[in-house]
Write a protein that holds these residues in place. Structure first.
Motif, PDB file in Angstrom:
ATOM      1  N   TRP A 168     -39.332 -40.578 -68.148  1.00 20.91           N
ATOM      2  CA  TRP A 168     -39.841 -39.572 -67.225  1.00 20.91           C
ATOM      3  C   TRP A 168     -38.782 -38.495 -66.966  1.00 20.91           C
ATOM      4  O   TRP A 168     -39.085 -37.299 -66.999  1.00 20.91           O
ATOM      5  CB  TRP A 168     -40.252 -40.237 -65.916  1.00 20.91           C
ATOM      6  N   LEU A 169     -37.551 -38.901 -66.743  1.00 19.01           N
ATOM      7  CA  LEU A 169     -36.478 -37.939 -66.511  1.00 19.01           C
ATOM      8  C   LEU A 169     -36.250 -37.066 -67.741  1.00 19.01           C
ATOM      9  O   LEU A 169     -35.982 -35.865 -67.634  1.00 19.01           O
ATOM     10  CB  LEU A 169     -35.189 -38.674 -66.130  1.00 19.01           C
ATOM     11  N   SER A 170     -36.385 -37.667 -68.925  1.00 11.30           N
ATOM     12  CA  SER A 170     -36.254 -36.906 -70.162  1.00 11.30           C
ATOM     13  C   SER A 170     -37.384 -35.887 -70.296  1.00 11.30           C
ATOM     14  O   SER A 170     -37.161 -34.737 -70.700  1.00 11.30           O
ATOM     15  CB  SER A 170     -36.259 -37.864 -71.364  1.00 11.30           C
ATOM     16  N   LEU A 171     -38.591 -36.298 -69.934  1.00 11.36           N
ATOM     17  CA  LEU A 171     -39.748 -35.398 -69.988  1.00 11.36           C
ATOM     18  C   LEU A 171     -39.559 -34.228 -69.030  1.00 11.36           C
ATOM     19  O   LEU A 171     -39.817 -33.073 -69.393  1.00 11.36           O
ATOM     20  CB  LEU A 171     -41.022 -36.162 -69.634  1.00 11.36           C
ATOM     21  N   CYS A 172     -39.091 -34.514 -67.815  1.00 10.36           N
ATOM     22  CA  CYS A 172     -38.862 -33.451 -66.841  1.00 10.36           C
ATOM     23  C   CYS A 172     -37.826 -32.455 -67.351  1.00 10.36           C
ATOM     24  O   CYS A 172     -37.987 -31.233 -67.207  1.00 10.36           O
ATOM     25  CB  CYS A 172     -38.420 -34.040 -65.504  1.00 10.36           C
ATOM     26  N   ALA A 173     -36.769 -32.978 -67.951  1.00 11.70           N
ATOM     27  CA  ALA A 173     -35.694 -32.117 -68.449  1.00 11.70           C
ATOM     28  C   ALA A 173     -36.185 -31.195 -69.560  1.00 11.70           C
ATOM     29  O   ALA A 173     -35.767 -30.034 -69.651  1.00 11.70           O
ATOM     30  CB  ALA A 173     -34.534 -32.967 -68.945  1.00 11.70           C
ATOM     31  N   SER A 174     -37.079 -31.694 -70.390  1.00 10.41           N
ATOM     32  CA  SER A 174     -37.537 -30.913 -71.549  1.00 10.41           C
ATOM     33  C   SER A 174     -38.765 -30.052 -71.262  1.00 10.41           C
ATOM     34  O   SER A 174     -39.022 -29.094 -72.000  1.00 10.41           O
ATOM     35  CB  SER A 174     -37.852 -31.847 -72.718  1.00 10.41           C
ATOM     36  N   SER A 175     -39.503 -30.365 -70.208  1.00 14.70           N
ATOM     37  CA  SER A 175     -40.815 -29.738 -70.037  1.00 14.70           C
ATOM     38  C   SER A 175     -41.037 -28.992 -68.729  1.00 14.70           C
ATOM     39  O   SER A 175     -42.068 -28.337 -68.577  1.00 14.70           O
ATOM     40  CB  SER A 175     -41.914 -30.803 -70.166  1.00 14.70           C
ATOM     41  N   THR A 176     -40.092 -29.054 -67.783  1.00 15.52           N
ATOM     42  CA  THR A 176     -40.322 -28.399 -66.489  1.00 15.52           C
ATOM     43  C   THR A 176     -40.514 -26.895 -66.643  1.00 15.52           C
ATOM     44  O   THR A 176     -41.328 -26.284 -65.936  1.00 15.52           O
ATOM     45  CB  THR A 176     -39.167 -28.701 -65.509  1.00 15.52           C
ATOM     46  N   HIS A 177     -39.780 -26.280 -67.574  1.00 16.55           N
ATOM     47  CA  HIS A 177     -39.960 -24.836 -67.833  1.00 16.55           C
ATOM     48  C   HIS A 177     -41.409 -24.544 -68.219  1.00 16.55           C
ATOM     49  O   HIS A 177     -42.051 -23.634 -67.662  1.00 16.55           O
ATOM     50  CB  HIS A 177     -39.013 -24.389 -68.937  1.00 16.55           C
ATOM     51  N   ASP A 178     -41.946 -25.317 -69.162  1.00 14.35           N
ATOM     52  CA  ASP A 178     -43.333 -25.127 -69.593  1.00 14.35           C
ATOM     53  C   ASP A 178     -44.305 -25.370 -68.445  1.00 14.35           C
ATOM     54  O   ASP A 178     -45.260 -24.603 -68.242  1.00 14.35           O
ATOM     55  CB  ASP A 178     -43.676 -26.103 -70.728  1.00 14.35           C
ATOM     56  N   LEU A 179     -44.069 -26.437 -67.689  1.00 11.21           N
ATOM     57  CA  LEU A 179     -44.975 -26.789 -66.587  1.00 11.21           C
ATOM     58  C   LEU A 179     -44.981 -25.707 -65.515  1.00 11.21           C
ATOM     59  O   LEU A 179     -46.023 -25.439 -64.902  1.00 11.21           O
ATOM     60  CB  LEU A 179     -44.571 -28.135 -65.991  1.00 11.21           C
ATOM     61  N   HIS A 180     -43.841 -25.083 -65.318  1.00 11.29           N
ATOM     62  CA  HIS A 180     -43.758 -23.989 -64.346  1.00 11.29           C
ATOM     63  C   HIS A 180     -44.678 -22.844 -64.764  1.00 11.29           C
ATOM     64  O   HIS A 180     -45.437 -22.301 -63.950  1.00 11.29           O
ATOM     65  CB  HIS A 180     -42.314 -23.495 -64.253  1.00 11.29           C
ATOM     66  N   ILE A 181     -44.607 -22.460 -66.032  1.00 10.38           N
ATOM     67  CA  ILE A 181     -45.460 -21.380 -66.533  1.00 10.38           C
ATOM     68  C   ILE A 181     -46.924 -21.799 -66.506  1.00 10.38           C
ATOM     69  O   ILE A 181     -47.811 -21.033 -66.098  1.00 10.38           O
ATOM     70  CB  ILE A 181     -45.026 -20.975 -67.953  1.00 10.38           C
ATOM     71  N   LEU A 182     -47.200 -23.040 -66.912  1.00 12.56           N
ATOM     72  CA  LEU A 182     -48.575 -23.531 -66.903  1.00 12.56           C
ATOM     73  C   LEU A 182     -49.160 -23.540 -65.495  1.00 12.56           C
ATOM     74  O   LEU A 182     -50.345 -23.241 -65.312  1.00 12.56           O
ATOM     75  CB  LEU A 182     -48.629 -24.944 -67.493  1.00 12.56           C
TER      76      LEU A 182
END
Length: 239
Positions: free
Chosen positions: A140-154
């Motif tokens: 989960w921490l790895s996912l947050c690190a790699s994907s928070t930028h995308d999730l912010h835009i989404l």
């Protein structure tokens, strides 16, 4: 690639009923168990929680609405004071009522991990974009690190789409972006930081900040991520 495909899924949703399938596709793409978007307030309508779309099980959604769990859910408080993504593990769960709330949510397959991003529009709109995951803590921490930028835009793109397809936003006109403003937004969307954008365009970092601030103002966006999402929604940049 994941971001572009996910934005395309949301863009294809022209009616309320088409939003949930789009969210399901995004869940699969990012290895999430659930996504929810809640419109907390619109800029011209005082109705509380006028719309939501979710992939949560129907039983949990029904229980949440029937028992008015909005009053218990600590995630709702994020929109009142927060501007940044909040991991659910950081929420105050000291009260027995809140602990029971999360235990019941987990019994319906929600969690144990989650992240909520508050969305603030320029005209008083407020929304919450939440994702949940049953990954291990490490993954989960790895996912947050790699994907928070995308999730912010989404989160902001979904905000734009929801308000458009539900009629909860009044039509608005935006000033045209300059070439440099579009370039800065395009590179920001690709995950570049100010220093990298400046190097790519051969301009100073202060100029990058100036162009991004100008783009935000023209688009009526509250943050740079919001500006990226709105520019993409208006087809001013390509992701």
């Amino acid at each position: 690639m994941r971001l572009a495909l996910s934005l395309s899924d949301i863009q294809a949703a022209k009616e309320r009923g088409e939003l949930k399938p789009a969210l399901c596709h995004i869940c699969t793409r990012y290895d999430l168990s659930h996504i929810t978007f809640l419109v907390v307030r619109t800029g011209f309508n005082s109705t509380r929680y006028p719309f939501y779309c979710t992939t949560y099980p129907a039983a949990w959604s029904e229980a949440y609405l029937t028992r008015n769990l909005f009053e218990i859910d600590p995630v709702i408080d994020i929109v009142r004071t927060g501007h940044l993504p909040v991991d659910w593990s950081s929420l105050d769960q000291k009260s027995a009522q809140v602990r029971h709330f999360f235990e019941e949510a987990r019994s319906h397959g929600i969690g144990p991990n989650g992240l909520t991003i508050p969305v603030r529009g320029a005209h008083g709109e407020r929304g919450l974009f939440s994702v949940a995951s049953d990954l291990s803590k490490r993954d989960w921490l790895s996912l947050c690190a790699s994907s928070t930028h995308d999730l912010h835009i989404l989160s902001h793109y979904l905000h734009e789409t929801v308000l458009a397809v539900t009629g909860l936003r009044r039509a608005a006109r935006y000033k045209e972006l300059s070439r440099r403003e579009r370039q800065c937004l395009q590179l920001l969307a690709a995950g570049k930081i100010h220093k990298q954008i400046a190097a790519a365009l051969g301009i100073s970092e202060s100029s990058v900040r100036l162009y991004l601030r100008s783009a935000r103002n023209k688009l009526g966006a509250s943050t740079s991520h919001h500006a990226v999402a709105r520019a993409s929604f208006l087809e001013l940049i390509n992701l």
